[in-house]
Design a protein around this motif. Structure first.
Motif, PDB file in Angstrom:
ATOM      1  N   SER A   1       0.827  -1.202   0.000  1.00 33.84           N
ATOM      2  CA  SER A   1       0.000   0.000   0.000  1.00 33.84           C
ATOM      3  C   SER A   1       0.863   1.253   0.000  1.00 33.84           C
ATOM      4  CB  SER A   1      -0.911   0.032   1.239  1.00 33.84           C
ATOM      5  OG  SER A   1      -1.685  -1.138   1.340  1.00 33.84           O
TER       6      SER A   1
ATOM      7  N   ARG B   1       0.031   6.103   6.818  1.00 35.88           N
ATOM      8  CA  ARG B   1      -1.101   5.378   7.371  1.00 35.88           C
ATOM      9  C   ARG B   1      -1.090   5.472   8.890  1.00 35.88           C
ATOM     10  NH1 ARG B   1       0.885  -0.951   7.104  1.00 35.88           N
ATOM     11  NH2 ARG B   1       2.777  -0.653   8.315  1.00 35.88           N
TER      12      ARG B   1
ATOM     13  N   ASP C   1      -5.099  -1.552   6.930  1.00 31.83           N
ATOM     14  CA  ASP C   1      -3.976  -2.336   6.414  1.00 31.83           C
ATOM     15  C   ASP C   1      -4.436  -3.700   5.901  1.00 31.83           C
ATOM     16  OD1 ASP C   1      -2.291  -0.310   7.144  1.00 31.83           O
ATOM     17  OD2 ASP C   1      -1.625  -1.260   8.995  1.00 31.83           O
TER      18      ASP C   1
ATOM     19  N   HIS D   1       4.120   0.226   2.003  1.00 30.94           N
ATOM     20  CA  HIS D   1       4.105  -0.698   3.135  1.00 30.94           C
ATOM     21  C   HIS D   1       3.674  -2.087   2.666  1.00 30.94           C
ATOM     22  CE1 HIS D   1       4.379   2.763   5.867  1.00 30.94           C
ATOM     23  NE2 HIS D   1       3.467   3.333   5.097  1.00 30.94           N
TER      24      HIS D   1
ATOM     25  N   ASP E   1       2.086  -5.656   4.102  1.00 29.13           N
ATOM     26  CA  ASP E   1       1.410  -6.354   5.199  1.00 29.13           C
ATOM     27  C   ASP E   1       0.978  -7.721   4.700  1.00 29.13           C
ATOM     28  OD1 ASP E   1       0.981  -4.162   7.383  1.00 29.13           O
ATOM     29  OD2 ASP E   1       0.360  -3.201   5.501  1.00 29.13           O
TER      30      ASP E   1
ATOM     31  N   ARG F   1      -2.810   0.334  -4.167  1.00 31.22           N
ATOM     32  CA  ARG F   1      -2.570  -0.938  -3.469  1.00 31.22           C
ATOM     33  C   ARG F   1      -2.489  -2.082  -4.473  1.00 31.22           C
ATOM     34  NH1 ARG F   1      -6.032  -2.195   1.763  1.00 31.22           N
ATOM     35  NH2 ARG F   1      -4.306  -0.948   2.592  1.00 31.22           N
TER      36      ARG F   1
END
Length: 409
Positions: free
Chosen positions: A54, A61, A68, A86, A88, A400
């Motif tokens: 993302s 964020r 997330d 990022h 996750d 994303r």
């Protein structure tokens, strides 16, 4: 052997044979009656791994936010500088379900309980990533005749036509979708090639403070259930749903700075469906009214508490259109566009209240077998607020890329 005893033997044999036959028939009848009330059990679910990259255009964020794990458009930051990318990874959306079905003299009675490991995280990336289970569905359904049924428990709101939700890797999907599960009592009656549904569902009010000095003690004060009426119909290759909801929006607060309460009625409508184009399909929704938590994970509230304590409702409109194309029997894609907007009262137009959202999903899914799916999805989402952020910006967006592996069992 005496003649009299010899003559009696056939009679005794006949009497014993008759008793055995009666016993056998009684046993068969008891077995048949028992089979009428026997219960069938089934168990299933899926395992799903998500890897999510993302990037946000207007700030970092929030730490450990639910956004997330899946698209929650309200968490997109506005007013900052461009953030980092990022990664996750999580498997908490894996789920389990258990069902029963029992044939009785009163009709078929079925039950369904389902859970996943949702957003109730009790560990973190340092401590085993533990998540506790949460209830998704828990209901009993009584099919008391061929065309009529009664459902009681927690399930998808009757206002939501689940069949219209597009196939995305994201857990929820487009920002403009209706998406809510809650406790309810639902009556369904088949009518021709369709069905009418009437439901009383759990109420809840979500409000902003426009001018009143509302503290943290304000809470919803509903005394009436949400009332939903829906019709499902079919016309050729089009399966559609028309639904309406009536809601009481209410609150009560008592604090050192403000004392007040108010209640008003609100309404919403939804039109949704699925249109088959051979093997491909188009899915759609169009929603309008005071929708609050019903649309887009409460991206908009139900209303604003004004300076005099009265509630001014927030009307919103939103929806999506999605096209799914099968490139082959094992390869398919969905293309989804969604948008929403709200008519916010004047009292909150100078702040950071959300004004509109839009999102795009496009994916490529591969199923080497029916129960195994591997896929990649690109998601773009944008949030626009009424006021301006720290850097004079009034919008922020998210890019994303999500990769998923899912196995149904």
């Amino acid at each position: 052997m005496p003649l009299a005893v010899a003559a009696a033997l056939p009679t005794v044999a006949q009497a014993e044979s008759l008793e055995e036959r009666v016993a056998r028939l009684e046993a068969q009848l008891a077995e048949k009656e028992a089979s009428k009330s026997s219960t069938e059990y089934s168990f299933g679910g899926y395992i799903k791994l998500d890897a999510i990259y993302s990037s946000y255009s207007s700030g970092e964020r929030a730490t450990a936010t639910v956004g997330d794990d899946f698209l929650v458009a309200s968490t997109i930051p506005v007013g900052g500088s461009s953030g980092d990318t990022h990664l996750d990874m999580q498997a908490k959306h894996s789920r389990l379900w258990f069902k029963t079905k029992t044939q009785t003299d009163a009709g078929e009675i079925s039950s369904h309980i389902e859970m996943d490991f949702g957003v109730n995280q009790i560990g973190d990336e340092r401590i085993s990533n533990s998540s506790v289970s949460r209830v998704r569905h828990a209901f009993v359904k009584w099919q008391y005749d061929k065309n009529s049924s009664l459902l009681a428990g927690q399930s998808w709101t009757t206002f939501f036509n689940v069949a219209s939700l597009p196939e995305t890797l994201d857990f929820v999907g487009p920002v403009g979708t209706i998406f809510e599960r809650q406790a309810q009592i639902r009556w369904t009656q088949g009518v021709g090639n369709g069905a009418v549904m009437f439901a009383l569902e759990n109420p809840s009010s979500g409000l902003l403070s426009g001018g009143a000095a509302v503290g943290g003690s304000a809470y919803d004060n509903n005394s009436m259930p949400d009332v939903v009426l829906r019709y499902d119909g079919k016309a050729g290759d089009l399966a559609y749903s028309v639904a309406a909801v009536g809601r009481e929006i209410a609150y009560k607060e008592a604090s050192t700075t403000f004392t007040g309460d108010d209640s008003t009625m609100a309404y919403g409508v939804s039109f949704s469906g699925k249109w088959m184009l051979g093997k491909d399909d188009i899915k759609f929704q169009l929603n309008a009214g005071t929708l609050g938590r019903y649309m887009g994970l409460q991206t908009y509230r139900d209303g604003v508490i004004e300076a005099n304590g009265d509630i001014e409702l927030i009307d919103a409109v939103g929806g999506f259109i999605a096209y799914r194309h099968f490139w082959s029997d094992k390869l398919r894609s969905s293309f989804v566009y969604s948008a929403t907007s709200a008519d916010n009262p004047q009292s909150v137009q100078g702040g950071s209240t959300p004004e509109s959202y839009n999102s795009i999903h496009t994916n490529l899914l591969y199923s080497p077998t029916a129960k195994l799916t591997l896929g990649a999805e690109y998601i773009f989402a944008e949030k626009t607020i009424e006021g301006q952020g720290a850097n004079g910006e009034d919008s922020g967006d998210m890019d994303r890329v999500q990769f998923s592996v899912k196995y149904d069992f």
